[in-house]
Design a protein around this motif. Structure first.
Motif, PDB file in Angstrom:
ATOM      1  N   ALA A   1       0.848  -1.179  -0.153  1.00 30.89           N
ATOM      2  CA  ALA A   1      -0.054  -0.014   0.047  1.00 30.89           C
ATOM      3  C   ALA A   1       0.876   1.268   0.120  1.00 30.89           C
ATOM      4  CB  ALA A   1      -0.935   0.051   1.242  1.00 30.89           C
ATOM      5  N   LEU A   2       1.939   1.214   0.855  1.00 32.02           N
ATOM      6  CA  LEU A   2       2.789   2.558   1.002  1.00 32.02           C
ATOM      7  C   LEU A   2       3.470   2.750  -0.558  1.00 32.02           C
ATOM      8  CD1 LEU A   2       4.199   2.119   4.599  1.00 32.02           C
ATOM      9  CD2 LEU A   2       2.475   3.809   3.651  1.00 32.02           C
ATOM     10  N   LYS A   3       3.772   1.655  -0.946  1.00 31.51           N
ATOM     11  CA  LYS A   3       4.590   1.743  -2.289  1.00 31.51           C
ATOM     12  C   LYS A   3       3.689   2.443  -3.396  1.00 31.51           C
ATOM     13  CE  LYS A   3       6.810  -0.580  -6.155  1.00 31.51           C
ATOM     14  NZ  LYS A   3       8.045   0.423  -6.156  1.00 31.51           N
ATOM     15  N   GLY A   4       2.417   1.863  -3.341  1.00 28.11           N
ATOM     16  CA  GLY A   4       1.293   2.323  -4.243  1.00 28.11           C
ATOM     17  C   GLY A   4       0.957   3.785  -4.181  1.00 28.11           C
ATOM     18  N   VAL A   5       1.281   4.451  -2.888  1.00 26.96           N
ATOM     19  CA  VAL A   5       0.738   5.787  -2.795  1.00 26.96           C
ATOM     20  C   VAL A   5       2.105   6.578  -2.964  1.00 26.96           C
ATOM     21  CG1 VAL A   5      -1.298   5.414  -1.556  1.00 26.96           C
ATOM     22  CG2 VAL A   5       0.818   5.837  -0.331  1.00 26.96           C
TER      23      VAL A   5
ATOM     24  N   VAL B   1      11.648  -3.545   6.901  1.00 24.91           N
ATOM     25  CA  VAL B   1      13.043  -4.220   7.724  1.00 24.91           C
ATOM     26  C   VAL B   1      12.608  -5.681   8.089  1.00 24.91           C
ATOM     27  CG1 VAL B   1      14.360  -4.033   9.629  1.00 24.91           C
ATOM     28  CG2 VAL B   1      13.764  -1.779   8.567  1.00 24.91           C
ATOM     29  N   TYR B   2      13.215  -6.703   7.506  1.00 24.90           N
ATOM     30  CA  TYR B   2      12.715  -7.841   7.604  1.00 24.90           C
ATOM     31  C   TYR B   2      13.985  -8.728   8.242  1.00 24.90           C
ATOM     32  CZ  TYR B   2      10.351 -12.090   6.089  1.00 24.90           C
ATOM     33  OH  TYR B   2      10.010 -13.370   5.761  1.00 24.90           O
ATOM     34  N   VAL B   3      13.403  -9.324   9.543  1.00 26.64           N
ATOM     35  CA  VAL B   3      14.323 -10.227  10.064  1.00 26.64           C
ATOM     36  C   VAL B   3      13.997 -11.626  10.400  1.00 26.64           C
ATOM     37  CG1 VAL B   3      15.454 -10.019  12.382  1.00 26.64           C
ATOM     38  CG2 VAL B   3      14.538  -7.944  11.752  1.00 26.64           C
ATOM     39  N   ALA B   4      14.960 -12.208  10.180  1.00 31.57           N
ATOM     40  CA  ALA B   4      14.781 -13.732   9.866  1.00 31.57           C
ATOM     41  C   ALA B   4      15.674 -14.428  10.492  1.00 31.57           C
ATOM     42  CB  ALA B   4      14.492 -14.369   8.671  1.00 31.57           C
ATOM     43  N   ARG B   5      15.864 -15.804  11.149  1.00 38.63           N
ATOM     44  CA  ARG B   5      16.821 -16.322  11.670  1.00 38.63           C
ATOM     45  C   ARG B   5      17.847 -16.874  10.553  1.00 38.63           C
ATOM     46  NH1 ARG B   5      14.029 -20.184  16.599  1.00 38.63           N
ATOM     47  NH2 ARG B   5      13.755 -18.349  17.854  1.00 38.63           N
ATOM     48  N   THR B   6      17.052 -17.527   9.525  1.00 34.04           N
ATOM     49  CA  THR B   6      17.809 -18.172   8.174  1.00 34.04           C
ATOM     50  C   THR B   6      17.236 -17.433   7.008  1.00 34.04           C
ATOM     51  OG1 THR B   6      16.446 -19.834   8.036  1.00 34.04           O
ATOM     52  CG2 THR B   6      18.494 -19.952   9.444  1.00 34.04           C
ATOM     53  N   ARG B   7      17.868 -17.175   5.818  1.00 30.03           N
ATOM     54  CA  ARG B   7      17.252 -16.973   4.564  1.00 30.03           C
ATOM     55  C   ARG B   7      16.245 -17.840   4.392  1.00 30.03           C
ATOM     56  NH1 ARG B   7      18.931 -13.106   0.968  1.00 30.03           N
ATOM     57  NH2 ARG B   7      20.882 -12.771   2.314  1.00 30.03           N
ATOM     58  N   SER B   8      16.129 -19.087   4.446  1.00 29.50           N
ATOM     59  CA  SER B   8      15.340 -20.008   3.916  1.00 29.50           C
ATOM     60  C   SER B   8      14.166 -19.975   5.039  1.00 29.50           C
ATOM     61  CB  SER B   8      15.919 -21.498   3.993  1.00 29.50           C
ATOM     62  OG  SER B   8      16.150 -21.980   5.400  1.00 29.50           O
ATOM     63  N   ALA B   9      14.355 -19.229   5.919  1.00 29.98           N
ATOM     64  CA  ALA B   9      12.929 -19.023   6.789  1.00 29.98           C
ATOM     65  C   ALA B   9      12.261 -17.798   6.563  1.00 29.98           C
ATOM     66  CB  ALA B   9      13.279 -19.317   8.387  1.00 29.98           C
ATOM     67  N   ALA B  10      12.765 -16.959   5.528  1.00 32.35           N
ATOM     68  CA  ALA B  10      12.089 -15.873   5.071  1.00 32.35           C
ATOM     69  C   ALA B  10      11.004 -15.742   4.200  1.00 32.35           C
ATOM     70  CB  ALA B  10      13.108 -14.657   4.716  1.00 32.35           C
ATOM     71  N   ALA B  11       9.927 -15.882   4.642  1.00 29.03           N
ATOM     72  CA  ALA B  11       8.676 -16.106   3.769  1.00 29.03           C
ATOM     73  C   ALA B  11       8.729 -14.806   2.809  1.00 29.03           C
ATOM     74  CB  ALA B  11       7.339 -16.236   4.224  1.00 29.03           C
TER      75      ALA B  11
ATOM     76  N   LEU C   1       8.886  -9.730  -2.213  1.00 29.05           N
ATOM     77  CA  LEU C   1       9.099  -8.587  -1.552  1.00 29.05           C
ATOM     78  C   LEU C   1      10.245  -8.014  -2.126  1.00 29.05           C
ATOM     79  CD1 LEU C   1       8.791  -9.914   2.131  1.00 29.05           C
ATOM     80  CD2 LEU C   1       7.366  -8.272   0.876  1.00 29.05           C
ATOM     81  N   ALA C   2      11.501  -8.542  -2.439  1.00 30.87           N
ATOM     82  CA  ALA C   2      12.806  -8.036  -3.119  1.00 30.87           C
ATOM     83  C   ALA C   2      12.307  -7.587  -4.457  1.00 30.87           C
ATOM     84  CB  ALA C   2      13.768  -8.973  -3.199  1.00 30.87           C
ATOM     85  N   GLY C   3      11.520  -8.026  -5.277  1.00 29.20           N
ATOM     86  CA  GLY C   3      10.950  -7.731  -6.399  1.00 29.20           C
ATOM     87  C   GLY C   3      10.365  -6.439  -6.397  1.00 29.20           C
ATOM     88  N   LEU C   4       9.284  -6.096  -5.455  1.00 30.07           N
ATOM     89  CA  LEU C   4       8.533  -4.987  -5.240  1.00 30.07           C
ATOM     90  C   LEU C   4       8.967  -3.955  -4.607  1.00 30.07           C
ATOM     91  CD1 LEU C   4       5.607  -3.927  -5.494  1.00 30.07           C
ATOM     92  CD2 LEU C   4       5.267  -5.024  -3.088  1.00 30.07           C
ATOM     93  N   HIS C   5       9.733  -4.310  -3.739  1.00 32.38           N
ATOM     94  CA  HIS C   5      10.692  -3.183  -2.925  1.00 32.38           C
ATOM     95  C   HIS C   5      11.931  -2.565  -3.321  1.00 32.38           C
ATOM     96  CE1 HIS C   5       6.865  -3.031  -0.314  1.00 32.38           C
ATOM     97  NE2 HIS C   5       6.956  -4.461  -0.346  1.00 32.38           N
ATOM     98  N   GLY C   6      12.586  -3.387  -3.963  1.00 31.57           N
ATOM     99  CA  GLY C   6      13.960  -3.146  -4.213  1.00 31.57           C
ATOM    100  C   GLY C   6      14.877  -2.705  -3.016  1.00 31.57           C
ATOM    101  N   ASP C   7      15.402  -1.394  -3.199  1.00 34.23           N
ATOM    102  CA  ASP C   7      16.413  -1.191  -2.013  1.00 34.23           C
ATOM    103  C   ASP C   7      15.682  -0.604  -0.651  1.00 34.23           C
ATOM    104  OD1 ASP C   7      15.626   1.367  -2.962  1.00 34.23           O
ATOM    105  OD2 ASP C   7      17.492   1.927  -3.724  1.00 34.23           O
ATOM    106  N   ARG C   8      14.298  -0.478  -0.957  1.00 33.54           N
ATOM    107  CA  ARG C   8      13.733  -0.278   0.326  1.00 33.54           C
ATOM    108  C   ARG C   8      13.436  -1.199   1.390  1.00 33.54           C
ATOM    109  NH1 ARG C   8      11.032   4.796   0.404  1.00 33.54           N
ATOM    110  NH2 ARG C   8      10.777   5.860  -1.862  1.00 33.54           N
ATOM    111  N   LEU C   9      13.582  -2.552   0.925  1.00 30.00           N
ATOM    112  CA  LEU C   9      13.704  -3.640   1.539  1.00 30.00           C
ATOM    113  C   LEU C   9      15.100  -3.868   2.333  1.00 30.00           C
ATOM    114  CD1 LEU C   9      12.477  -6.423   2.586  1.00 30.00           C
ATOM    115  CD2 LEU C   9      13.439  -7.510   0.379  1.00 30.00           C
TER     116      LEU C   9
END
Length: 327
Positions: A129-133, A140-150, A155-163
């Motif tokens: 929604a914030l990207k849309g407006v 900011v996305y925090v995960a224990r492992t990369r394979s656990a990041a749903a 998200l990377a494709g949509l938000h680019g360097d904002r992620l």
């Protein structure tokens, strides 16, 4: 944070169920009646046992006829995540129209969206929604492992360097002090994740004397300071004594024992299910956001829907015990 909701039930049909990450399923449901889903909303689902569980909406179809959920298979599941992970395409279940307890306010100068683990399910639609407006935001996305990041690739494709990704086992874990230190008084921060992460952010926010209304969050009732253990609950005035299993809440155990309980949110937010503590042998694992830090330290009450008791460190391998007072 809460909002008044009126549940409207309908039938949902599973369109697809696929892995979104380790132990996380992406479940797409087709609905009988089109819905409007605001960022931060969730749906309630009725299990085969008749119990109800809540799941955040990752997204909704443009026509409002499909919704996407992300469900983590909890090792201490009380039945909800096991039921959801066992669904197959074509299965039908009862589901509500979207309900809102975690609204996003459009119009702030800046935003920080913070997701820890499965908390991304509550945050994802806010980022969209914030990207849309055209808002000024960081996700900011925090995960224990990369394979656990749903939903990471989407998200990377949509938000680019904002992620901004922080992976614990890659040595890039989040520094909460740095995060909050970079926030000014006009920034709104929305967060959902483990209680340790959210507690650290709240403490840093208060220490910096940032405006409390600008810190907004949603909780998960199974997120605690300690791993779930069996413990014993006693209510002498009612002649009740029973064991609370690792796969059930204190509220569930009391109801199973025939105690008439009041409750609503089942997430440790409303305080309706609070009970008085007469004595405790162990440590109260307060998993709510209803009580203040002072009230939690005093440990004279707890929220039965989420909070638990664990053995004291170094204590013999016998279950902790909590004795409740009837007022």
């Amino acid at each position: 944070m809460s909002a008044t909701n009126q549940a409207s039930w309908q039938r949902g049909r599973v369109v697809s169920i696929d892995p979104a990450a380790d132990a996380i399923a992406r479940i797409v449901l087709a609905l009988d009646t089109p819905v409007r889903a605001e960022p931060g909303s969730h749906v309630d689902v009725r299990l085969d046992t008749g119990e109800v569980r809540s799941y955040s909406l990752v997204s909704a179809g443009a026509d409002g006829r499909t919704v996407t959920l992300g469900v983590h298979l909890s090792p201490t599941s009380r039945g909800g995540s096991r039921f959801m992970h066992a669904l197959r395409p074509g299965d039908e279940l009862d589901v509500t129209a979207p309900l809102q307890n975690f609204p996003l306010r459009i119009g702030a100068p800046r935003y920080v969206l913070l997701a820890g683990g499965i908390g991304i399910t509550a945050i994802s639609a806010m980022g969209t929604a914030l990207k849309g407006v055209g808002a000024d935001y960081r996700l900011v996305y925090v995960a224990r492992t990369r394979s656990a990041a749903a939903f990471l690739s989407e998200l990377a494709g949509l938000h680019g360097d904002r992620l901004e990704l922080h992976i614990d086992d890659e040595g890039t874990g989040l520094d909460v002090g740095t995060l909050v230190g970079g926030v000014d008084a006009r920034t709104e921060l929305y967060m959902c994740g483990p209680i340790r992460l959210m507690d650290a952010v709240r403490r840093a926010w208060v220490d910096r004397e940032l405006p409390l209304p600008n810190l907004r969050y949603e909780t998960f009732g199974n997120s605690g300071w300690f791993d779930a253990e069996e413990f014993v609950v006693k209510v002498p005035d009612l002649g009740v004594e029973t064991t609370v299993g690792t796969d059930e809440s204190l509220l569930d155990a009391l109801e199973r024992a025939g105690v008439d309980m009041m409750f609503d949110c089942r997430k440790g937010e409303c305080g309706l299910c609070q009970v008085g503590i007469a004595a405790v042998d162990g440590t109260v694992d307060h998993r709510d956001v209803f009580y203040s830090e002072e009230q939690k330290t005093a440990a004279t009450k707890l929220c039965a829907c989420v909070s638990r008791v664990v053995r004291r460190p170094g204590a013999p391998a016998v279950p902790g015990t909590v004795t409740l007072a009837v007022h």
